[in-house]
Design an enzyme around this catalytic site. Structure first.
Site, PDB file in Angstrom:
ATOM      1  N   ASP A 177       0.838  -1.196   0.000  1.00 25.77           N
ATOM      2  CA  ASP A 177       0.000   0.000   0.000  1.00 25.77           C
ATOM      3  C   ASP A 177       0.871   1.245   0.000  1.00 25.77           C
ATOM      4  O   ASP A 177       1.957   1.239  -0.552  1.00 25.77           O
ATOM      5  CB  ASP A 177      -0.923  -0.049   1.228  1.00 25.77           C
ATOM      6  CG  ASP A 177      -2.284   0.550   0.965  1.00 25.77           C
ATOM      7  OD1 ASP A 177      -2.347   1.761   0.732  1.00 25.77           O
ATOM      8  OD2 ASP A 177      -3.275  -0.183   0.991  1.00 25.77           O
ATOM      9  N   HIS A 208      -3.862   5.804   3.552  1.00 24.66           N
ATOM     10  CA  HIS A 208      -4.506   4.603   3.025  1.00 24.66           C
ATOM     11  C   HIS A 208      -3.839   3.328   3.534  1.00 24.66           C
ATOM     12  O   HIS A 208      -4.512   2.386   3.970  1.00 24.66           O
ATOM     13  CB  HIS A 208      -4.466   4.667   1.498  1.00 24.66           C
ATOM     14  CG  HIS A 208      -5.339   3.677   0.803  1.00 24.66           C
ATOM     15  ND1 HIS A 208      -4.914   2.410   0.483  1.00 24.66           N
ATOM     16  CD2 HIS A 208      -6.609   3.776   0.351  1.00 24.66           C
ATOM     17  CE1 HIS A 208      -5.888   1.769  -0.145  1.00 24.66           C
ATOM     18  NE2 HIS A 208      -6.930   2.573  -0.235  1.00 24.66           N
ATOM     19  N   SER A 229     -11.081  -1.144  -1.046  1.00 21.90           N
ATOM     20  CA  SER A 229      -9.797  -1.091  -0.352  1.00 21.90           C
ATOM     21  C   SER A 229      -9.973  -1.397   1.119  1.00 21.90           C
ATOM     22  O   SER A 229      -9.050  -1.858   1.775  1.00 21.90           O
ATOM     23  CB  SER A 229      -9.170   0.295  -0.488  1.00 21.90           C
ATOM     24  OG  SER A 229      -8.481   0.434  -1.677  1.00 21.90           O
TER      25      SER A 229
END
Length: 767
Positions: free
Chosen positions: A144, A217, A547
């Site tokens: 990520d 994220h 996600s």
């Protein structure tokens, strides 16, 4: 990097809620403007004897077409080969050299973007969850945007020594040292060579050239999968409670592959290569790209190698729903995860001057609106731009907006950016209205001004009032956090849908998990909206996307792995799929699709919504080994070179053997009738007993009376663990071909376990 609904920075070309697609890298450094990055697949077995090491052969092959080109990475585990920068002519020439399987252009992948443990039943079933000492032997690797190690979700209190099997490292770099790792966060690496080769050196004033997460994220996905327990977690008071990952005792290893400019396939391959070498047990990848054949898809290629090493790879399905056939990550050795909702919401009502109220959602916390009603205006009437209704940057006229609440239409630019545009123009607040694209799907955001999001129907009603009342007024009423929302889950409209565009005979997605309004850890470098003007800093954030659903399944797979250390990735996925549910427990009705308001289908949810406690004791599993996957690609008629690119070895399909996709031992059924051909399709499957001895009886249903389903035998008796039994399913179309897909379900039960498989039936127009 699960695609999220946050635009992490105004420069990010990665749309976290956007379509999940791949595009060729077109931006090169000025010094080699004619060059692009290519990934070169080599047939290692064909290396001439004159070379002592394969790296020398790689270098010699490269120098034969270019005196100046250098290798960016060499790969050991995911492929045999290297990445480099070449002109188109050089790439073509290299591809013609002996021992070169393929020369593929670099691709850029995109990121796809508490209450969850209770919703999944983990809080009430602690006695069934693997003990901490077992779970702590499992390592979840997350590819990520990196990691924020100071997050309390990485607290290692109570953790024992790092597993002896761990071979990873904690790399140093900008604002990151080896001391940032601990017994919870046991590894952190970054991969930027491909990114920098394409776009130039990293600007370290904007992003850290290290594993540090400047985006949020990566921290969100890794803490969702395996974050430690953190009490009193919340976002501005919303979703208060104890935050925990799915596998709280598992270890985390972060692999930073995504940057402001995107996630580059050469870096992704290098990270997967290293993760395999490091000995991770689960790989979680909330990113995706396109619909390439498996032998051209870097994620699929890397995942094949991981599967062979016993590593389960969980990937997000993408955020391109509800468009049919919009899936990413469709390879059968990848667990593909769609998104559903929780039973939690954040209501914020629109109260109009005519006395009518409309429900919406918001995570705004700040100065309140005046107690009196506020003037209301439609953005399209406050702009000279044809796209003024979308509240794009610079489109609103301050003299028309100042002091008013503005209604903006959803679409094109980020939802939170629309609020920032309204605020910059002097607006007092915003109502964000869905259009037909998003329907009734509501996603909450931590707006910079008082704002709420409403569905399409409410938006249309509010617009009717706006256009008909000469002096429209409005206010927004924020109601905090509500739980017990029903029905839940519903399939998120953004969640990418089947059928599988590459191999229709494999049903995808595999499963859905919570992916809407998920609370998890966040980076201290960026505000909750991800906008550069957002100076707020939070320890936890609430975002949405596949996600977010992907790391839920990654963490749950780690739990199953801890309980069954000898299970293959296919067995773990089977356990998660065959125990999933497709109906509401309270009324028995089918799960709903929020985009239509109607019952969802296996093209929306795959096998159903994950049910982790049941997955720990599935009774039977559909297992697969590397040889089964090789037979699968033989059934796809892959060439020897294509198989070599995928599997890194010479493998020749047996010409005397008839390979069939219908014999592939997948836990679901995708039945394809070919128009003008046989009206009978037969599938075979093998079940392995992983529970106590027992007799299982079968039932099969279909919503299409013209398709008859028969199973032979109709009962299976297992007398010992790991015993295998084969059965066949015959699908017979008794009527004419149909343009409408139909669906069904096959279940084996012994009275204690139910082993369920979804069925999708379609008619091919190709004949």
């Amino acid at each position: 990097m699960k695609t999220t609904f946050k635009k992490i920075t105004t420069q990010v070309i990665v749309a976290l809620l956007g379509l999940c697609h791949v595009f060729a890298v077109a931006v090169e450094k000025s010094s080699d403007a004619q060059r692009s990055t290519y990934i070169v697949h080599m047939a290692k077995s064909e290396m001439p004897a004159s070379f002592e090491h394969h790296s020398h052969w790689y270098d010699s092959s490269l120098k034969s077409v270019s005196d100046t080109a250098e290798m960016i990475y060499t790969y050991e585990n995911v492929i045999h080969g290297f990445s480099t920068r070449l002109t188109a002519e050089e790439a073509l020439l290299l591809g013609s050299q002996p021992g070169i399987l393929s020369v593929l252009p670099e691709l850029t992948y995109e990121l796809h973007t508490t209450r969850t443990p209770e919703f999944l039943g983990l809080e009430k079933s602690d006695s069934m969850i693997p003990e901490a000492n077992l779970a702590s032997e499992v390592v979840v690797g997350v590819l990520d945007t990196g990691v924020w190690p100071e997050s309390k979700s990485f607290d290692d209190s109570g953790f024992g020594p790092v597993p002896s099997s761990w071979k990873g490292a904690c790399e140093t770099g900008t604002n990151f040292t080896s001391s940032n790792c601990n017994r919870k966060l046991i590894g952190a690496r970054y991969f930027s060579k491909g990114y920098e080769a394409a776009l130039g050196p990293i600007d370290e004033s904007k992003e850290s050239r290290s594993p540090r997460d400047d985006d949020g994220h990566g921290t969100h996905t890794s803490t969702t999968a395996a974050g430690s327990l953190v009490e009193e977690a919340n976002l501005f008071g919303y979703a208060p409670g104890t935050a925990r990952g799915m596998a709280t005792h598992a270890r985390v290893a972060a692999y930073k592959v995504c940057w402001i400019g995107g996630c580059f396939s050469s870096d992704i391959l290098a990270a997967m290569d290293k993760a395999i070498e490091d000995n991770v047990n689960v790989l979680s990848m909330s990113l995706g790209g396109g619909m390439s054949d498996y032998f051209k898809d870097s994620v699929a290629i890397g995942a094949f190698s991981a599967m062979e090493k016993g590593i389960l790879v969980s990937c997000s399905a993408g955020n391109a729903g509800p468009t049919p056939s919009s899936l990413s990550n469709q390879a059968p050795w990848i667990t593909t995860v769609g998104a559903g909702t929780l039973d939690r919401d954040f209501p914020a009502y629109v109260s109009l001057g005519n006395g009518k109220n409309y429900s919406g959602v918001s995570l705004y916390r700040g100065n309140s609106l005046p107690e009196t009603l506020t003037p209301f205006i439609y953005a399209g009437n406050a702009s000279n731009s044809t796209s003024g209704n979308l509240c794009m940057m610079g489109t609103l006229a301050p003299e028309k907006v100042a002091g008013k609440i503005v209604l903006c239409d959803r679409g094109v630019n980020a939802r939170v950016q629309k609020g920032a545009v309204v605020k910059a123009a002097g607006g007092a607040g915003m109502v964000l209205a869905n259009t037909a694209t998003n329907g009734e799907e509501l996603v909450a955001d931590a707006h910079l001004l008082p704002a709420t999001s409403v569905g399409e129907r409410s938006g249309n009603a509010i617009k009717n009032y706006l256009f008909s009342d000469p002096k429209p007024t409005v206010t927004i009423l924020f109601e905090g956090t509500k739980i017990g929302i029903q029905p839940s889950p519903v399939i998120a409209a953004f969640s990418s849908r089947g059928p599988n565009s590459i191999t229709p005979e494999i049903l995808k997605p595999d499963i859905i998990a919570p992916g809407v309004n998920i609370l998890a850890g966040w980076s201290g470098r960026v505000g909750p909206t991800g906008l550069s003007i957002d100076t707020r800093r939070v320890a936890f954030n609430i975002i949405s996307g596949t996600s977010m659903s992907c790391p839920h399944v990654s963490g749950l797979a780690a739990l199953v792995k801890a309980a069954h250390l000898d299970w293959s990735p296919a067995a773990i996925r089977s356990a998660l799929m065959t125990t999933a549910y497709t109906a509401y427990k309270k009324n028995g009705q089918s799960l709903l699709d929020v985009s239509t308001g109607k019952p969802a289908t296996p093209y929306d949810y795959g096998a159903g919504h994950v049910n982790p406690i049941a997955a720990l004791n599935p009774g039977l599993v559909y297992d697969l080994a590397a040889e089964d996957y090789l037979n699968f690609v033989c059934a796809l008629n892959y060439t020897e070179s294509q198989i070599n690119s995928l599997a890194r070895r010479k493998f020749t399909c047996d010409t005397s053997k008839k390979y069939s996709l219908n014999d592939f031992n997948y836990p679901s059924f995708s039945v394809v009738f070919s128009s003008g051909r046989s009206s009978v399709v037969k599938h075979t499957r093998t079940l392995t007993n992983v529970g106590s001895p027992g007799t299982y009886k079968v039932s099969a249903t279909s919503d299409n009376p013209s398709v008859k389903i028969s199973v032979e035998p109709d009962s299976l008796n297992f007398s010992e663990t790991n015993e295998k039994k084969v059965y066949a399913v015959t699908f017979t179309a008794t009527g004419s071909s149909s343009s409408t897909d139909s669906f069904g379900r096959l279940e084996w039960t012994d009275g204690k376990h139910t082993v369920a498989s979804p069925i999708a039936i379609t008619w091919s127009i190709n004949g």
